[in-house]
Design a protein around this motif. Structure first.
Motif, PDB file in Angstrom:
ATOM      1  N   GLU A   1       3.518  27.283  12.696  1.00  0.00           N
ATOM      2  CA  GLU A   1       5.768  27.699  12.971  1.00  0.00           C
ATOM      3  C   GLU A   1       6.455  28.153  12.465  1.00  0.00           C
ATOM      4  N   ASP A   2       5.933  28.926  11.081  1.00  0.00           N
ATOM      5  CA  ASP A   2       6.818  29.940  11.027  1.00  0.00           C
ATOM      6  C   ASP A   2       6.430  31.601  11.355  1.00  0.00           C
ATOM      7  N   GLY A   3       5.227  31.880  11.697  1.00  0.00           N
ATOM      8  CA  GLY A   3       4.797  32.366  12.043  1.00  0.00           C
ATOM      9  C   GLY A   3       3.805  33.955  11.022  1.00  0.00           C
ATOM     10  N   THR A   4       4.003  33.283   9.953  1.00  0.00           N
ATOM     11  CA  THR A   4       2.839  33.920   9.202  1.00  0.00           C
ATOM     12  C   THR A   4       0.972  34.239   9.328  1.00  0.00           C
ATOM     13  N   LEU A   5       1.079  32.982  10.280  1.00  0.00           N
ATOM     14  CA  LEU A   5      -0.749  32.941  10.916  1.00  0.00           C
ATOM     15  C   LEU A   5      -0.987  34.360  11.637  1.00  0.00           C
ATOM     16  N   SER A   6      -2.490  34.659  11.555  1.00  0.00           N
ATOM     17  CA  SER A   6      -2.581  35.516  11.477  1.00  0.00           C
ATOM     18  C   SER A   6      -3.941  35.400  13.182  1.00  0.00           C
TER      19      SER A   6
ATOM     20  N   GLN B   1      -3.253  18.954   5.562  1.00  0.00           N
ATOM     21  CA  GLN B   1      -1.759  18.305   6.431  1.00  0.00           C
ATOM     22  C   GLN B   1      -1.683  17.650   5.578  1.00  0.00           C
ATOM     23  N   VAL B   2      -0.237  17.178   4.823  1.00  0.00           N
ATOM     24  CA  VAL B   2       0.043  16.475   3.496  1.00  0.00           C
ATOM     25  C   VAL B   2       0.450  15.018   3.939  1.00  0.00           C
ATOM     26  N   ILE B   3      -0.086  14.337   3.387  1.00  0.00           N
ATOM     27  CA  ILE B   3       0.535  12.976   4.238  1.00  0.00           C
ATOM     28  C   ILE B   3       1.089  12.140   3.316  1.00  0.00           C
ATOM     29  N   ASN B   4       2.022  10.961   4.318  1.00  0.00           N
ATOM     30  CA  ASN B   4       2.498   9.759   3.074  1.00  0.00           C
ATOM     31  C   ASN B   4       2.804   8.909   3.992  1.00  0.00           C
ATOM     32  N   ASN B   5       2.311   7.547   3.826  1.00  0.00           N
ATOM     33  CA  ASN B   5       2.892   6.460   4.068  1.00  0.00           C
ATOM     34  C   ASN B   5       2.945   5.270   3.114  1.00  0.00           C
TER      35      ASN B   5
ATOM     36  N   PHE C   1       0.706  -1.233   0.558  1.00  0.00           N
ATOM     37  CA  PHE C   1      -0.043   0.297   0.032  1.00  0.00           C
ATOM     38  C   PHE C   1       0.625   1.487  -0.378  1.00  0.00           C
ATOM     39  N   THR C   2       0.470   2.058  -0.986  1.00  0.00           N
ATOM     40  CA  THR C   2       1.112   3.725  -0.763  1.00  0.00           C
ATOM     41  C   THR C   2       0.040   4.377  -0.792  1.00  0.00           C
ATOM     42  N   ILE C   3      -0.273   5.230   0.031  1.00  0.00           N
ATOM     43  CA  ILE C   3      -0.806   6.470   0.122  1.00  0.00           C
ATOM     44  C   ILE C   3       0.121   7.916   0.076  1.00  0.00           C
ATOM     45  N   SER C   4      -0.499   8.899  -0.459  1.00  0.00           N
ATOM     46  CA  SER C   4      -0.244  10.494  -0.389  1.00  0.00           C
ATOM     47  C   SER C   4      -1.869  11.051  -0.914  1.00  0.00           C
ATOM     48  N   GLY C   5      -1.395  11.911  -0.104  1.00  0.00           N
ATOM     49  CA  GLY C   5      -2.404  13.653  -0.571  1.00  0.00           C
ATOM     50  C   GLY C   5      -2.775  14.260   0.826  1.00  0.00           C
ATOM     51  N   THR C   6      -3.579  15.033   0.664  1.00  0.00           N
ATOM     52  CA  THR C   6      -3.569  15.578   1.985  1.00  0.00           C
ATOM     53  C   THR C   6      -4.722  15.933   2.618  1.00  0.00           C
ATOM     54  N   VAL C   7      -4.754  16.009   4.151  1.00  0.00           N
ATOM     55  CA  VAL C   7      -6.597  16.274   4.456  1.00  0.00           C
ATOM     56  C   VAL C   7      -6.458  17.402   5.102  1.00  0.00           C
ATOM     57  N   ASN C   8      -7.717  17.268   5.449  1.00  0.00           N
ATOM     58  CA  ASN C   8      -8.131  19.084   6.177  1.00  0.00           C
ATOM     59  C   ASN C   8      -7.946  18.788   7.210  1.00  0.00           C
ATOM     60  N   ILE C   9      -7.800  18.909   8.509  1.00  0.00           N
ATOM     61  CA  ILE C   9      -7.800  18.853   9.708  1.00  0.00           C
ATOM     62  C   ILE C   9      -7.087  20.470  10.555  1.00  0.00           C
ATOM     63  N   ASN C  10      -8.117  20.260  12.208  1.00  0.00           N
ATOM     64  CA  ASN C  10      -7.799  21.694  12.607  1.00  0.00           C
ATOM     65  C   ASN C  10      -6.762  21.663  13.322  1.00  0.00           C
ATOM     66  N   CYS C  11      -5.707  23.606  13.713  1.00  0.00           N
ATOM     67  CA  CYS C  11      -4.464  23.282  14.523  1.00  0.00           C
ATOM     68  C   CYS C  11      -5.334  22.593  15.713  1.00  0.00           C
ATOM     69  N   ASP C  12      -3.977  22.218  16.858  1.00  0.00           N
ATOM     70  CA  ASP C  12      -4.184  21.849  17.031  1.00  0.00           C
ATOM     71  C   ASP C  12      -3.999  22.824  18.959  1.00  0.00           C
ATOM     72  N   VAL C  13      -2.871  23.952  18.467  1.00  0.00           N
ATOM     73  CA  VAL C  13      -2.976  25.190  18.864  1.00  0.00           C
ATOM     74  C   VAL C  13      -4.002  26.636  19.034  1.00  0.00           C
TER      75      VAL C  13
ATOM     76  N   ARG D   1      -1.057  18.408  15.577  1.00  0.00           N
ATOM     77  CA  ARG D   1      -1.179  18.954  14.562  1.00  0.00           C
ATOM     78  C   ARG D   1      -0.745  20.247  14.982  1.00  0.00           C
ATOM     79  N   ILE D   2      -0.411  20.591  13.989  1.00  0.00           N
ATOM     80  CA  ILE D   2      -0.007  22.720  13.404  1.00  0.00           C
ATOM     81  C   ILE D   2      -0.217  22.879  13.157  1.00  0.00           C
ATOM     82  N   HIS D   3      -0.645  24.095  12.781  1.00  0.00           N
ATOM     83  CA  HIS D   3      -0.761  24.587  10.981  1.00  0.00           C
ATOM     84  C   HIS D   3       0.948  25.307  10.743  1.00  0.00           C
ATOM     85  N   PRO D   4       0.787  25.364   9.873  1.00  0.00           N
ATOM     86  CA  PRO D   4       2.635  25.602   9.379  1.00  0.00           C
ATOM     87  C   PRO D   4       2.368  27.660   9.533  1.00  0.00           C
TER      88      PRO D   4
END
Length: 179
Positions: free
Chosen positions: A136-141, A79-83, A60-72, A130-133
C-alpha cells in the motif's frame, strides 16, 4: 470434536457480579480447528462475565496480531486485529445456539464453553482482502510486484502518446469546433 478445557468457564461457584477471564491464543488453538490460513498468532482475549440471578452476560474483547500471507504478493506479514462481541447466556429446556447473540443452556448446566465464539471472533476480525502494508505504501520490494508492474496495462496518457492518430479523425474533430 471435544471442547478444550481451558475455554470452559464453570459459573456455578461464582458470586453474583463481574468476573474477568484472560486467554492467550496461539497457533495450536487454530490447529485444533484445522484452520490453516494463519502462519502464526499472538492474540489476547479478555472475557468479562457478569453473573445475574437468571442469566449471564459475556463481553469478549480480542486484540493482537496474526501472521498471514498477502493476497497480492503472497508475502507473510503481521495483521493487527481488534474485535468485540457481546453474548447473553440464558437458561431453558434444551441447548440452543441458533441466535447469534443468545446462547440457551439447559437448566442444571454448570459451565459454558466459549472456544467457538473466540474462534469465530478472531477469524471474522481479519480483513477479507489481505494486503501487505508495504504494498500500500510502496516500500515492499518483491519479485511478484515487479512482474505485476511489468504485465500491467500502460496508462491511458502513455497510450495516447504512442498511438498515431488517423488524420481523418482530426478533420472530423474540426467539424465539432467550427460551429
Amino acid at each position: 470434536m471435544k471442547p478444550l478445557k481451558e475455554f470452559t468457564i464453570p459459573f456455578v461457584g461464582l458470586k453474583l457480579g463481574t468476573h474477568h477471564f484472560n486467554f492467550k491464543i496461539e497457533q495450536a488453538f487454530f490447529e485444533y480447528f484445522e484452520y490453516e490460513d494463519f502462519n502464526n498468532s499472538n492474540i489476547n482475549v479478555d472475557v468479562e462475565l457478569v453473573k445475574n440471578t437468571t442469566l449471564l452476560e459475556l463481553h469478549f474483547t480480542i486484540s493482537g496480531t496474526v501472521n498471514i500471507n498477502c493476497d497480492v504478493t503472497n508475502e507473510p506479514y503481521d495483521q493487527v486485529i481488534n474485535n468485540e462481541f457481546d453474548l447473553v447466556v440464558n437458561f431453558g429446556d434444551e441447548y440452543n445456539d441458533e441466535n447469534i447473540d443468545i446462547l440457551i443452556l439447559p437448566h442444571g448446566a454448570y459451565e459454558v464453553n466459549i472456544q467457538q465464539y473466540i474462534y469465530e471472533l478472531i477469524v471474522l476480525a481479519v480483513p477479507i482482502k489481505r494486503i501487505h502494508p508495504g504494498v500500500e505504501d510502496g516500500t515492499l520490494s518483491s519479485d511478484i510486484l515487479e512482474k505485476l508492474k511489468e504485465l500491467s496495462p500502460e496508462l491511458d496518457d502513455e497510450k495516447k502518446k504512442n498511438e498515431d492518430i488517423d488524420p481523418r479523425w482530426n478533420t472530423l474533430k474540426k467539424l465539432l469546433t467550427d460551429k
